[in-house]
Design a protein around this motif. Structure first.
Motif, PDB file in Angstrom:
ATOM      1  N   SER A 131      -8.123 -12.843  14.914  1.00 30.91           N
ATOM      2  CA  SER A 131      -7.485 -11.524  14.813  1.00 30.91           C
ATOM      3  C   SER A 131      -7.924 -10.787  13.560  1.00 30.91           C
ATOM      4  N   ARG A 132      -8.799 -11.385  12.760  1.00 30.93           N
ATOM      5  CA  ARG A 132      -9.203 -10.735  11.507  1.00 30.93           C
ATOM      6  C   ARG A 132      -9.828  -9.351  11.681  1.00 30.93           C
ATOM      7  N   PRO A 133     -10.613  -9.087  12.731  1.00 30.35           N
ATOM      8  CA  PRO A 133     -11.182  -7.734  12.837  1.00 30.35           C
ATOM      9  C   PRO A 133     -10.111  -6.655  12.830  1.00 30.35           C
ATOM     10  N   ILE A 134      -8.897  -6.980  13.282  1.00 28.73           N
ATOM     11  CA  ILE A 134      -7.843  -5.971  13.332  1.00 28.73           C
ATOM     12  C   ILE A 134      -7.083  -5.855  12.019  1.00 28.73           C
ATOM     13  N   ASP A 135      -6.979  -6.941  11.249  1.00 24.98           N
ATOM     14  CA  ASP A 135      -6.180  -6.768  10.035  1.00 24.98           C
ATOM     15  C   ASP A 135      -6.806  -7.313   8.754  1.00 24.98           C
ATOM     16  N   THR A 136      -8.079  -7.606   8.735  1.00 23.68           N
ATOM     17  CA  THR A 136      -8.664  -8.036   7.461  1.00 23.68           C
ATOM     18  C   THR A 136      -9.933  -7.289   7.080  1.00 23.68           C
ATOM     19  N   PHE A 137     -10.858  -7.167   8.035  1.00 26.67           N
ATOM     20  CA  PHE A 137     -12.182  -6.704   7.659  1.00 26.67           C
ATOM     21  C   PHE A 137     -12.266  -5.185   7.610  1.00 26.67           C
ATOM     22  N   GLY A 138     -13.072  -4.680   6.670  1.00 18.28           N
ATOM     23  CA  GLY A 138     -13.332  -3.254   6.592  1.00 18.28           C
ATOM     24  C   GLY A 138     -12.070  -2.461   6.321  1.00 18.28           C
ATOM     25  N   PRO A 139     -12.015  -1.230   6.832  1.00 20.25           N
ATOM     26  CA  PRO A 139     -10.837  -0.395   6.581  1.00 20.25           C
ATOM     27  C   PRO A 139      -9.572  -0.989   7.185  1.00 20.25           C
ATOM     28  N   MET A 140      -9.731  -1.833   8.219  1.00 19.97           N
ATOM     29  CA  MET A 140      -8.558  -2.463   8.815  1.00 19.97           C
ATOM     30  C   MET A 140      -7.817  -3.338   7.815  1.00 19.97           C
ATOM     31  N   GLY A 141      -8.513  -3.744   6.738  1.00 17.96           N
ATOM     32  CA  GLY A 141      -7.886  -4.582   5.735  1.00 17.96           C
ATOM     33  C   GLY A 141      -6.615  -3.968   5.170  1.00 17.96           C
ATOM     34  N   LEU A 142      -6.530  -2.629   5.192  1.00 22.79           N
ATOM     35  CA  LEU A 142      -5.322  -1.966   4.701  1.00 22.79           C
ATOM     36  C   LEU A 142      -4.098  -2.425   5.477  1.00 22.79           C
ATOM     37  N   ILE A 143      -4.286  -2.608   6.800  1.00 27.26           N
ATOM     38  CA  ILE A 143      -3.153  -3.063   7.616  1.00 27.26           C
ATOM     39  C   ILE A 143      -2.699  -4.438   7.150  1.00 27.26           C
ATOM     40  N   GLY A 144      -3.689  -5.326   6.930  1.00 29.80           N
ATOM     41  CA  GLY A 144      -3.353  -6.669   6.468  1.00 29.80           C
ATOM     42  C   GLY A 144      -2.650  -6.627   5.121  1.00 29.80           C
ATOM     43  N   LEU A 145      -3.182  -5.811   4.197  1.00 31.53           N
ATOM     44  CA  LEU A 145      -2.559  -5.699   2.872  1.00 31.53           C
ATOM     45  C   LEU A 145      -1.115  -5.239   2.991  1.00 31.53           C
ATOM     46  N   LEU A 146      -0.910  -4.217   3.809  1.00 25.26           N
ATOM     47  CA  LEU A 146       0.431  -3.680   3.981  1.00 25.26           C
ATOM     48  C   LEU A 146       1.366  -4.746   4.540  1.00 25.26           C
ATOM     49  N   MET A 147       0.857  -5.483   5.540  1.00 22.65           N
ATOM     50  CA  MET A 147       1.676  -6.538   6.143  1.00 22.65           C
ATOM     51  C   MET A 147       2.060  -7.588   5.099  1.00 22.65           C
ATOM     52  N   ILE A 148       1.082  -7.963   4.247  1.00 20.87           N
ATOM     53  CA  ILE A 148       1.377  -8.997   3.254  1.00 20.87           C
ATOM     54  C   ILE A 148       2.424  -8.482   2.270  1.00 20.87           C
ATOM     55  N   PHE A 149       2.362  -7.164   1.961  1.00 18.52           N
ATOM     56  CA  PHE A 149       3.363  -6.593   1.069  1.00 18.52           C
ATOM     57  C   PHE A 149       4.747  -6.605   1.694  1.00 18.52           C
ATOM     58  N   VAL A 150       4.846  -6.126   2.929  1.00 18.02           N
ATOM     59  CA  VAL A 150       6.186  -5.869   3.455  1.00 18.02           C
ATOM     60  C   VAL A 150       6.809  -7.053   4.174  1.00 18.02           C
ATOM     61  N   ARG A 152       8.337 -10.605   5.061  1.00 13.91           N
ATOM     62  CA  ARG A 152       9.145 -11.420   4.149  1.00 13.91           C
ATOM     63  C   ARG A 152       8.355 -12.586   3.575  1.00 13.91           C
ATOM     64  N   ASN A 153       7.586 -13.255   4.428  1.00 11.61           N
ATOM     65  CA  ASN A 153       6.830 -14.397   3.924  1.00 11.61           C
ATOM     66  C   ASN A 153       5.354 -14.087   3.750  1.00 11.61           C
ATOM     67  N   ALA A 154       5.051 -12.817   3.478  1.00 14.75           N
ATOM     68  CA  ALA A 154       3.671 -12.389   3.224  1.00 14.75           C
ATOM     69  C   ALA A 154       2.744 -12.789   4.366  1.00 14.75           C
ATOM     70  N   GLN A 155       3.197 -12.564   5.602  1.00  8.36           N
ATOM     71  CA  GLN A 155       2.356 -12.902   6.748  1.00  8.36           C
ATOM     72  C   GLN A 155       1.706 -11.646   7.286  1.00  8.36           C
ATOM     73  N   ARG A 156       0.376 -11.705   7.504  1.00  8.92           N
ATOM     74  CA  ARG A 156      -0.255 -10.594   8.196  1.00  8.92           C
ATOM     75  C   ARG A 156      -0.103 -10.823   9.700  1.00  8.92           C
ATOM     76  N   LEU A 157      -0.613  -9.885  10.518  1.00 11.74           N
ATOM     77  CA  LEU A 157      -0.383  -9.987  11.965  1.00 11.74           C
ATOM     78  C   LEU A 157      -0.875 -11.321  12.528  1.00 11.74           C
ATOM     79  N   GLY A 158      -2.081 -11.729  12.082  1.00  9.71           N
ATOM     80  CA  GLY A 158      -2.616 -12.995  12.573  1.00  9.71           C
ATOM     81  C   GLY A 158      -1.736 -14.176  12.196  1.00  9.71           C
ATOM     82  N   ASP A 159      -1.134 -14.116  11.001  1.00  5.99           N
ATOM     83  CA  ASP A 159      -0.233 -15.190  10.592  1.00  5.99           C
ATOM     84  C   ASP A 159       1.009 -15.219  11.467  1.00  5.99           C
ATOM     85  N   LEU A 160       1.518 -14.025  11.784  1.00  7.74           N
ATOM     86  CA  LEU A 160       2.709 -13.975  12.643  1.00  7.74           C
ATOM     87  C   LEU A 160       2.392 -14.576  14.005  1.00  7.74           C
ATOM     88  N   MET A 161       1.174 -14.250  14.499  1.00 15.31           N
ATOM     89  CA  MET A 161       0.807 -14.713  15.831  1.00 15.31           C
ATOM     90  C   MET A 161       0.626 -16.220  15.846  1.00 15.31           C
TER      91      MET A 161
END
Lengths: 258, 321
Positions: A131-150, A152-161
């Motif tokens: 799932s990294r292309p959606i929340d880690t690489f390139g500009p999509m990384g912003l989504i991952g960063l935001l997820m890690i911030f907000v 509770r356990n600093a999980q990005r989308l792939g971690d939740l999945m």
């Protein structure tokens, strides 16, 4: 070594063990995770560079006989596989074989575990890394960063999945207890009036003794004076209260009596 | 007990546990002896006791931090999932993947519909205005179509089969996995990937038919097309399963729905990987070659049919929950 404190970048999550204990696990923060990713990307880039140089040196379609052409097409094919493998396989490979660590994560003492504390299995690793292309690489990384911030356990989308956590492992160094134990050891058979320190005071003394050799001389003396002032009330009524020893010697003498 | 006495008394035990953990972390549990494992588990249990004691009496100390780390590391080693064996891997391909597909046929059908929609748009776009092709197709391809040749002739003459097959299947697998991951964008990326790939196919087909190349183009596609498109559609379905979990979690929380459905979605996406490798090899070696047309058609139908038979009929049927 920092005391466990709840600031925005040290988050802890409780794991309940079958042994009926709440284990506090330190969740990796945004900074170290980003740095780990950057290290991993740098590793990939280096491998790509090496591959690219090899290909441009060895592979050319100008070869005279079929062996040359066969060899160069094999090398080009391997290069294509390398690009593909780094893109989709790098994180999967390392996180599976190194039990949740990639070179970057190992450097920063991070590890991927399941939310229940057990090691990750191959399918978890695939879920969180494909799932990294959606929340880690390139500009999509912003989504991952935001997820890690907000989250509770600093999980990005792939971690939740994949139901995984990225944790920070503080290296254990038992030698920090050496100094205070060495100071305490000789008094086993000489009866001296014993002093009782509470855990916080013992911690203070232990940290000072284990670190004093690394401090600047003036800082070291100043710390010793302030520690002595703090611990003085404990020895009221003993000979240590009026002892003329300099601060640091005084602290060692105190350590001998606990 | 004072903290000092507690450390002095138990430190050798903790250090022993730590060294044993070092051994089992590097060697794995299979290459250690039974007494070793028994001692490890005994030490683990006594250390959890120490941790409980320290949590009550020694809050905020370095020791407590260390004990947390130590117990977490030991827990990690003691409660392990099953090792991945060949048997589990086989069962994964035999049972888990087909079950995941059969459980989510609706998503696969939707994915197919989006792909067909893309083809239809591509066909009618070229019908409407041929210049659409200028935007999305590379110039070499366009030039060879305008001059009445298949662009594949020039491409496959330059590149050896091994290279072009690798190029084809790696890029196709990337598309398929991207379609799966795109589910996390509420399906938008999945939709886009499926639609664009269908659109390209539609544009190329219509353009070929305008320049009298339709027969050649269909002959080229016959060998690998069905398998390749099926695989892309299946992994697009995987993306839609993920998107559905996010948009429509039902009685679960969104996080739980994502975790549960993601597990079957990644299985669907993985089904496409071997299929795309086979399709890529056929596309590079057989499709541009001079095999008879009937052979290519039969091969394409057989492979596509086998893929769907595998997904729909093989493996154990779902256990009734």
């Amino acid at each position: 070594m920092n005391t466990p404190s709840q600031t925005w970048d040290t988050r802890k999550t409780a794991l309940e063990l079958p042994e009926e204990i709440d284990l506090q696990i330190e969740v990796a923060n945004v900074g170290s995770r980003t740095l780990a990713i950057l290290v991993d990307i740098a590793c990939c880039a280096f491998l790509l560079l090496v591959g690219y140089v090899t290909v441009s040196l060895l592979a050319s379609n100008q070869g005279a006989d079929w062996i040359d052409r066969f060899g160069s097409s094999a090398i080009t094919m391997l290069f294509l596989l390398l690009v593909f493998g780094l893109q989709w396989g790098y994180f999967n490979f390392f996180e599976w074989f190194w039990n949740g660590q990639t070179p970057g994560k190992r450097l920063l003492h991070l590890r991927v575990i399941k939310v229940d504390g057990t090691p990750v299995s191959l399918i978890d690793v695939l879920l969180r890394n494909l799932s990294r292309p959606i929340d880690t690489f390139g500009p999509m990384g912003l989504i991952g960063l935001l997820m890690i911030f907000v989250s509770r356990n600093a999980q990005r989308l792939g971690d939740l999945m994949a139901r995984t956590l990225v944790i920070h492992e503080t290296p254990i160094d038992w030698s920090v207890f050496d100094a205070i134990e060495a100071a305490t050891a000789p008094n086993q058979n000489t009866p001296v009036p014993s002093v009782r320190l509470d855990p916080a005071q013992w911690e203070l003394l232990q940290r000072y003794l284990s670190r004093r050799t690394q401090l600047q001389p003036d800082q070291r003396a100043r710390l010793a004076v302030s520690l002595q002032a703090n611990l003085k009330p404990l020895v009221r009524g003993t000979d240590l209260e009026l002892s003329p020893l300099p601060s640091e010697e005084w602290l060692l003498e105190l350590a001998r009596r606990i | 007990m004072t903290l000092g006495a507690f450390v002095r008394k138990n430190r050798p035990r903790w250090q022993k546990l730590e060294t044993m953990l070092g051994v089992i972390e590097t060697r794995g549990p299979r290459r250690t002896s039974r007494p070793f494992l028994q001692e490890l588990s005994a030490l683990y249990r006594s250390t959890t006791g120490d941790l409980a004691f320290a949590q009550t009496h020694y809050r905020g100390t370095t020791l407590l931090l260390f004990l947390h780390q130590l117990v977490a590391r030991a827990h990690h080693q003691i409660y392990r999932p099953h090792r991945l064996t060949l048997q589990i891997a086989c069962s994964f391909f035999r049972n888990d993947i087909p079950q995941a597909i059969r459980g989510h046929l609706q998503a696969v059908i939707w994915s197919g519909i989006v792909f067909l929609l893309g083809i239809a748009f591509g066909l009618s776009a070229v019908q409407f205005d041929e210049r659409v092709a200028l935007i999305i197709l590379p110039t070499e391809v366009l030039n060879s179509i305008y001059s009445g040749h298949m662009w594949t002739e020039s491409v496959f003459n330059v590149l050896p089969g091994a290279v072009s097959s690798t190029l084809l299947f790696t890029s196709n697998i990337s598309v398929a996995l991207f379609a799966f991951a795109g589910g996390l964008s509420f399906g938008l990326v999945t939709f886009w990937v499926l639609f664009v790939n269908g659109f390209l196919l539609g544009v190329v087909l219509k353009l070929c038919s305008k320049y009298g190349l339709l027969g050649v183009a269909l002959e080229f596609i016959a060998g690998h097309g069905l398998l390749e498109i099926s695989a892309i559609v299946v992994s697009g379905g995987a993306g839609f399963v993920v998107a559905n979990a996010l948009l429509n979690p039902g009685s679960w929380s969104r996080a739980d729905a994502l975790a549960v459905q993601g597990r079957s979605a990644v299985r669907m996406a993985l089904a496409s990987v071997p299929a795309l490798i086979i399709a890529g090899c056929i596309e590079a070696f057989i499709s541009p070659s001079h095999f008879p047309v009937w052979f290519k058609i039969v091969l394409g139908l057989v492979l596509g049919g086998l893929f769907w038979l595998y997904l729909l009929l093989t493996g154990e049927s779902e256990k009734q929950a």
